[in-house]
Write a protein that holds these residues in place. Structure first.
Motif, PDB file in Angstrom:
ATOM      1  N   LEU A 103       0.819  -1.212   0.000  1.00 33.37           N
ATOM      2  CA  LEU A 103       0.000   0.000   0.000  1.00 33.37           C
ATOM      3  C   LEU A 103       0.858   1.269   0.000  1.00 33.37           C
ATOM      4  O   LEU A 103       0.460   2.293  -0.554  1.00 33.37           O
ATOM      5  CB  LEU A 103      -0.962  -0.011   1.190  1.00 33.37           C
ATOM      6  CG  LEU A 103      -1.966  -1.180   1.187  1.00 33.37           C
ATOM      7  CD1 LEU A 103      -2.970  -1.008   2.341  1.00 33.37           C
ATOM      8  CD2 LEU A 103      -2.709  -1.269  -0.132  1.00 33.37           C
ATOM      9  N   TYR A 157       4.084   1.494  -1.328  1.00 38.19           N
ATOM     10  CA  TYR A 157       4.841   1.651  -2.579  1.00 38.19           C
ATOM     11  C   TYR A 157       3.989   1.496  -3.839  1.00 38.19           C
ATOM     12  O   TYR A 157       4.302   2.058  -4.888  1.00 38.19           O
ATOM     13  CB  TYR A 157       6.003   0.660  -2.617  1.00 38.19           C
ATOM     14  CG  TYR A 157       7.205   1.128  -1.827  1.00 38.19           C
ATOM     15  CD1 TYR A 157       8.152   1.958  -2.420  1.00 38.19           C
ATOM     16  CD2 TYR A 157       7.385   0.770  -0.497  1.00 38.19           C
ATOM     17  CE1 TYR A 157       9.249   2.414  -1.700  1.00 38.19           C
ATOM     18  CE2 TYR A 157       8.469   1.217   0.241  1.00 38.19           C
ATOM     19  CZ  TYR A 157       9.406   2.040  -0.370  1.00 38.19           C
ATOM     20  OH  TYR A 157      10.479   2.492   0.336  1.00 38.19           O
ATOM     21  N   GLY A 158       2.921   0.705  -3.711  1.00 39.94           N
ATOM     22  CA  GLY A 158       2.120   0.408  -4.892  1.00 39.94           C
ATOM     23  C   GLY A 158       1.697   1.619  -5.705  1.00 39.94           C
ATOM     24  O   GLY A 158       1.877   1.643  -6.935  1.00 39.94           O
ATOM     25  N   PRO A 159       1.125   2.616  -5.053  1.00 35.83           N
ATOM     26  CA  PRO A 159       0.592   3.742  -5.827  1.00 35.83           C
ATOM     27  C   PRO A 159       1.611   4.346  -6.786  1.00 35.83           C
ATOM     28  O   PRO A 159       1.288   4.693  -7.923  1.00 35.83           O
ATOM     29  CB  PRO A 159       0.209   4.746  -4.734  1.00 35.83           C
ATOM     30  CG  PRO A 159      -0.140   3.898  -3.563  1.00 35.83           C
ATOM     31  CD  PRO A 159       0.816   2.728  -3.632  1.00 35.83           C
ATOM     32  N   THR A 200      -1.295  12.188   2.037  1.00 33.59           N
ATOM     33  CA  THR A 200      -2.656  11.679   2.201  1.00 33.59           C
ATOM     34  C   THR A 200      -2.680  10.152   2.174  1.00 33.59           C
ATOM     35  O   THR A 200      -3.321   9.492   3.002  1.00 33.59           O
ATOM     36  CB  THR A 200      -3.554  12.208   1.064  1.00 33.59           C
ATOM     37  OG1 THR A 200      -3.431  13.621   1.009  1.00 33.59           O
ATOM     38  CG2 THR A 200      -5.012  11.810   1.298  1.00 33.59           C
ATOM     39  N   ARG A 201      -1.937   9.585   1.205  1.00 33.27           N
ATOM     40  CA  ARG A 201      -1.940   8.135   1.090  1.00 33.27           C
ATOM     41  C   ARG A 201      -1.260   7.472   2.298  1.00 33.27           C
ATOM     42  O   ARG A 201      -1.730   6.441   2.813  1.00 33.27           O
ATOM     43  CB  ARG A 201      -1.250   7.729  -0.211  1.00 33.27           C
ATOM     44  CG  ARG A 201      -2.220   7.826  -1.393  1.00 33.27           C
ATOM     45  CD  ARG A 201      -1.611   8.358  -2.662  1.00 33.27           C
ATOM     46  NE  ARG A 201      -2.655   8.658  -3.646  1.00 33.27           N
ATOM     47  CZ  ARG A 201      -3.362   9.784  -3.661  1.00 33.27           C
ATOM     48  NH1 ARG A 201      -3.188  10.714  -2.714  1.00 33.27           N
ATOM     49  NH2 ARG A 201      -4.288   9.979  -4.583  1.00 33.27           N
ATOM     50  N   ASP A 257      -1.174   8.563   5.258  1.00 36.90           N
ATOM     51  CA  ASP A 257      -2.101   8.627   6.385  1.00 36.90           C
ATOM     52  C   ASP A 257      -3.190   7.560   6.262  1.00 36.90           C
ATOM     53  O   ASP A 257      -3.545   6.910   7.238  1.00 36.90           O
ATOM     54  CB  ASP A 257      -2.733  10.022   6.458  1.00 36.90           C
ATOM     55  CG  ASP A 257      -1.709  11.071   6.904  1.00 36.90           C
ATOM     56  OD1 ASP A 257      -0.663  10.680   7.491  1.00 36.90           O
ATOM     57  OD2 ASP A 257      -1.931  12.265   6.647  1.00 36.90           O
ATOM     58  N   HIS A 258      -3.715   7.396   5.060  1.00 37.13           N
ATOM     59  CA  HIS A 258      -4.719   6.355   4.866  1.00 37.13           C
ATOM     60  C   HIS A 258      -4.170   4.975   5.210  1.00 37.13           C
ATOM     61  O   HIS A 258      -4.832   4.168   5.858  1.00 37.13           O
ATOM     62  CB  HIS A 258      -5.209   6.343   3.409  1.00 37.13           C
ATOM     63  CG  HIS A 258      -6.373   7.251   3.166  1.00 37.13           C
ATOM     64  ND1 HIS A 258      -6.224   8.607   2.950  1.00 37.13           N
ATOM     65  CD2 HIS A 258      -7.715   7.007   3.099  1.00 37.13           C
ATOM     66  CE1 HIS A 258      -7.413   9.153   2.764  1.00 37.13           C
ATOM     67  NE2 HIS A 258      -8.346   8.210   2.847  1.00 37.13           N
ATOM     68  N   VAL A 259      -2.957   4.724   4.729  1.00 38.70           N
ATOM     69  CA  VAL A 259      -2.414   3.384   4.946  1.00 38.70           C
ATOM     70  C   VAL A 259      -2.208   3.130   6.434  1.00 38.70           C
ATOM     71  O   VAL A 259      -2.569   2.072   6.962  1.00 38.70           O
ATOM     72  CB  VAL A 259      -1.093   3.208   4.166  1.00 38.70           C
ATOM     73  CG1 VAL A 259      -0.446   1.867   4.513  1.00 38.70           C
ATOM     74  CG2 VAL A 259      -1.352   3.312   2.664  1.00 38.70           C
ATOM     75  N   ALA A 263      -3.730   4.557   8.835  1.00 41.98           N
ATOM     76  CA  ALA A 263      -5.059   4.402   9.437  1.00 41.98           C
ATOM     77  C   ALA A 263      -5.579   2.986   9.230  1.00 41.98           C
ATOM     78  O   ALA A 263      -6.144   2.359  10.144  1.00 41.98           O
ATOM     79  CB  ALA A 263      -6.028   5.429   8.824  1.00 41.98           C
ATOM     80  N   GLY A 264      -5.402   2.479   8.028  1.00 44.24           N
ATOM     81  CA  GLY A 264      -5.847   1.119   7.736  1.00 44.24           C
ATOM     82  C   GLY A 264      -5.126   0.102   8.592  1.00 44.24           C
ATOM     83  O   GLY A 264      -5.736  -0.832   9.131  1.00 44.24           O
ATOM     84  N   GLY A 296      -2.646  -0.156  -6.878  1.00 42.53           N
ATOM     85  CA  GLY A 296      -1.199  -0.025  -6.787  1.00 42.53           C
ATOM     86  C   GLY A 296      -0.453  -1.318  -6.499  1.00 42.53           C
ATOM     87  O   GLY A 296       0.515  -1.651  -7.195  1.00 42.53           O
ATOM     88  N   PRO A 297      -0.878  -2.076  -5.474  1.00 42.15           N
ATOM     89  CA  PRO A 297      -0.117  -3.272  -5.102  1.00 42.15           C
ATOM     90  C   PRO A 297       0.136  -4.208  -6.274  1.00 42.15           C
ATOM     91  O   PRO A 297       1.238  -4.754  -6.425  1.00 42.15           O
ATOM     92  CB  PRO A 297      -1.026  -3.931  -4.054  1.00 42.15           C
ATOM     93  CG  PRO A 297      -1.746  -2.790  -3.432  1.00 42.15           C
ATOM     94  CD  PRO A 297      -1.980  -1.806  -4.548  1.00 42.15           C
ATOM     95  N   HIS A 357       2.972  -2.731  -8.472  1.00 42.45           N
ATOM     96  CA  HIS A 357       4.261  -2.765  -7.798  1.00 42.45           C
ATOM     97  C   HIS A 357       4.855  -4.160  -7.869  1.00 42.45           C
ATOM     98  O   HIS A 357       6.016  -4.357  -8.230  1.00 42.45           O
ATOM     99  CB  HIS A 357       4.081  -2.340  -6.335  1.00 42.45           C
ATOM    100  CG  HIS A 357       5.364  -2.282  -5.561  1.00 42.45           C
ATOM    101  ND1 HIS A 357       5.478  -2.774  -4.293  1.00 42.45           N
ATOM    102  CD2 HIS A 357       6.572  -1.785  -5.888  1.00 42.45           C
ATOM    103  CE1 HIS A 357       6.714  -2.586  -3.866  1.00 42.45           C
ATOM    104  NE2 HIS A 357       7.402  -1.978  -4.809  1.00 42.45           N
ATOM    105  N   HIS A 390      -7.940  -3.705   4.322  1.00 39.61           N
ATOM    106  CA  HIS A 390      -7.134  -2.613   4.868  1.00 39.61           C
ATOM    107  C   HIS A 390      -7.510  -1.284   4.236  1.00 39.61           C
ATOM    108  O   HIS A 390      -7.642  -0.269   4.911  1.00 39.61           O
ATOM    109  CB  HIS A 390      -5.640  -2.868   4.625  1.00 39.61           C
ATOM    110  CG  HIS A 390      -4.999  -3.647   5.730  1.00 39.61           C
ATOM    111  ND1 HIS A 390      -5.072  -5.028   5.804  1.00 39.61           N
ATOM    112  CD2 HIS A 390      -4.277  -3.255   6.819  1.00 39.61           C
ATOM    113  CE1 HIS A 390      -4.406  -5.447   6.873  1.00 39.61           C
ATOM    114  NE2 HIS A 390      -3.910  -4.388   7.517  1.00 39.61           N
ATOM    115  N   GLY A 397      -9.011   1.962   5.977  1.00 38.72           N
ATOM    116  CA  GLY A 397      -8.357   3.274   5.933  1.00 38.72           C
ATOM    117  C   GLY A 397      -9.308   4.349   5.457  1.00 38.72           C
ATOM    118  O   GLY A 397      -9.345   5.462   6.006  1.00 38.72           O
ATOM    119  N   MET A 445     -10.383   7.539   7.788  1.00 43.05           N
ATOM    120  CA  MET A 445     -10.048   8.903   7.401  1.00 43.05           C
ATOM    121  C   MET A 445     -11.287   9.718   7.047  1.00 43.05           C
ATOM    122  O   MET A 445     -11.201  10.914   6.808  1.00 43.05           O
ATOM    123  CB  MET A 445      -9.127   8.900   6.188  1.00 43.05           C
ATOM    124  CG  MET A 445      -7.830   8.159   6.410  1.00 43.05           C
ATOM    125  SD  MET A 445      -6.735   9.011   7.594  1.00 43.05           S
ATOM    126  CE  MET A 445      -6.339  10.499   6.680  1.00 43.05           C
TER     127      MET A 445
END
Lengths: 194, 194, 194, 194
Positions: free
Chosen positions: C158, C160-162, C181-182, C184-186, C188-189, D161-162, D165, D185, D189, D193
């Motif tokens: 999550l 590195y993927g984006p 933002t991403r 923080d989402h990750v 949070a997840g 993304g995953p 990657h 996940h 997230g 958020m």
DNA sequence: GTCTAAACGAGACGGTACGTCTAGTCTTTCT
DNA sequence: AGAAAGACTAGACGTACCGTCTCGTTTAGAC
């Protein structure tokens, strides 16, 4: 089996357009530009139509050149062998010209890669011409202008040879005076060896 | 800008293999099978190497034929013009043979579609040969075998012409006897017109 | 058997010139223009020299990119996981940029046609980076920023993927705000699933 | 001027054979063996036919992959976002597999050396897929499965993304369980958020 | 005047060879 | 011995024509 096409329904317009296009392309751009596709485009004709009536690009060219040659009287007989041969050879040179994009030279070159075409050329153009030539020689023998035992093969080679040697090596086709000089030499040789 | 390749680093092996392959293919299958790709395959050489050193398939063939011709002594001078010319023309016929897949005929045909090649042929093969021929005629003049005022152009046309007329129209190349007969006729004509 | 080259005699000038040329060509013209010949020309080096020290064009590029990446500190640890990951991902994005002629994208594309290269990339670049990443996660676990049972594989995907999804489809690399933002989402997840 | 070919006369047989051959070659031997010549041979089609209908090898591959993808229903809506996303991502993984000779990976690699292709991929494959994805997210918002203010860009990056990657770095594509874990996940997230 | 069969234009097709390009190897010359 | 230069084999590139094969569209002869 493919049904043969019906000649009675053949389009004269297409036939003439193809032959004209072939000659024009050959004269303008030489043999390299002479392709079936190019002829079809120029003639406004489909490739299929060309392949329906001619087996190869060389056959088209042969037809075109034959058309051309048929408009010239060959091997006339005025009684003067030297004058007649000079006139005849001048005709041949005219048909062959211009040297650089000569349809006849192109035809000959095509004959190198297509033995069937070479045979057609020989049968439809060369052999009839040789027959007329020998007839003229016989006439000359009858009036004593050349010996009875003159070698017609030698005569053929020496009369026609120069033109083709010069054509294939692009040495410049002989003009009228050159032709006359050669004709006189050959006749002199024939008489001297008689 | 394309840098010209450095001839001092050229591979002799590749050069010979290409020329050999060109001649062999031409002899075996005629001009139609003579392609750059075919030569490259047969020679075990890459197309790139051929294009690096020769501008066209015709140029390869010219080199190959020139190699061939250079191994034959030309226009010798034994003092007997008729014998020398007959020998010379026999050499030419041998090089040209076999008629149906003659490398020389192929070369000539290629010359029709490639004016630059035609010029090369003229300069590298024909003109030197003509120079040697005229030298031989001058020698004959000095010993009185042909007249002082003999027309060398006529002589060239009549000696060499027959071969090429027969070659391009596939009329059968002259054998030794035929060549000798024609040589005698031409010399007789030259003397008679002198 | 070819003797292996002696690294102690290797020309540092040539090595650097090759890597610089590879990066420069890639940045200027993209992967299509990146050829061994082009690199050799630009570097003023012979092709042989490149082949002596690298097995393939991709290997050159890998070396060049690794050089680039090594000049960036990776996976720092300030105690704030979100800030550290955002910083790290920003570094990655910077190395990858510009998107259209990214050396990393070129390297990845080369990896598709060269499995050996793909393996090298994984071992020399990716795996060490993952190790550093997991070390950082463990550190975050120790201070309770993410749960003890957080799935590191999920986190890797999550975080590195984006970047790679956007890279390969040229969707525009994320800017700093998007990265934050991403991240923080990750996180949070990860916490929510813990 | 090049006339555009007439699509109404296009041979469906040739079209299908080309796409099948492209996929088969890619699967069997990877991108390195995927050449226009190879495709033409395998498909029993002439190179000209390929060049007539596709601008590049990448365009063929894009068509082939698009065909493949079109046979899979995308972004279904059963009411359960997590299940739907997991199903969708499993579909994507299946299309992408096998990782080592994945046509999609090959397509992506080709996109690196052909910006025009990259644009086509984005427009014909990615953007429609994203549109469907966002539609599904909107549906999820309506039933309250994700917050009203969820960031669709983040969702796209984290869901898709995953896969990429792992694809580009050959880290092994996620299996069904891994996909489900990641989906959970990401949704967690998004909710955390919101 | 239809009707109809064949010749027509157009052009897509499977091929072959073209001439160019880059890969990767090998050889020569210089340092 | 390593490096620069560059010729070599190998083979894919994209193009041009080949000769074959549909397609619809005239068109000419039979009804």
């Amino acid at each position: 089996m493919n049904a043969a096409p019906d000649p009675s329904r053949r389009s004269e317009r297409a036939r003439v357009a193809v032959l004209d296009a072939a000659l024009a392309l050959c004269r303008e751009s030489g043999l390299a530009q002479l392709t079936i596709e190019g002829i079809a485009d120029r003639a406004g004709v489909s490739k299929k139509t060309i392949y329906r009536w001619w087996p190869s690009k060389g056959a088209v060219l042969l037809d075109a050149v034959a058309d051309l040659a048929s408009r010239t009287a060959l091997h006339g007989d005025t009684g003067d062998l030297a004058a007649d041969m000079a006139a005849q050879l001048n005709n041949v040179v005219e048909i062959i010209s211009p040297q650089d994009t000569s349809p006849v030279a192109a035809l000959v070159a095509e004959g190198q890669r297509d033995p069937a075409l070479a045979a057609s050329i020989r049968e439809q153009m060369i052999m009839p011409s040789i027959a007329g030539f020998e007839e003229r020689l016989r006439s000359a023998q009858r009036v004593g202008q050349i010996p009875e035992n003159a070698d017609f093969g030698v005569a053929l080679d020496l009369f026609y040879g120069p033109i083709y040697h010069r054509l294939v090596y692009r040495l410049g086709l002989p003009d009228e005076d050159e032709i006359r000089t050669r004709v006189d030499h050959v006749i002199a040789g024939l008489r001297a060896m008689g």
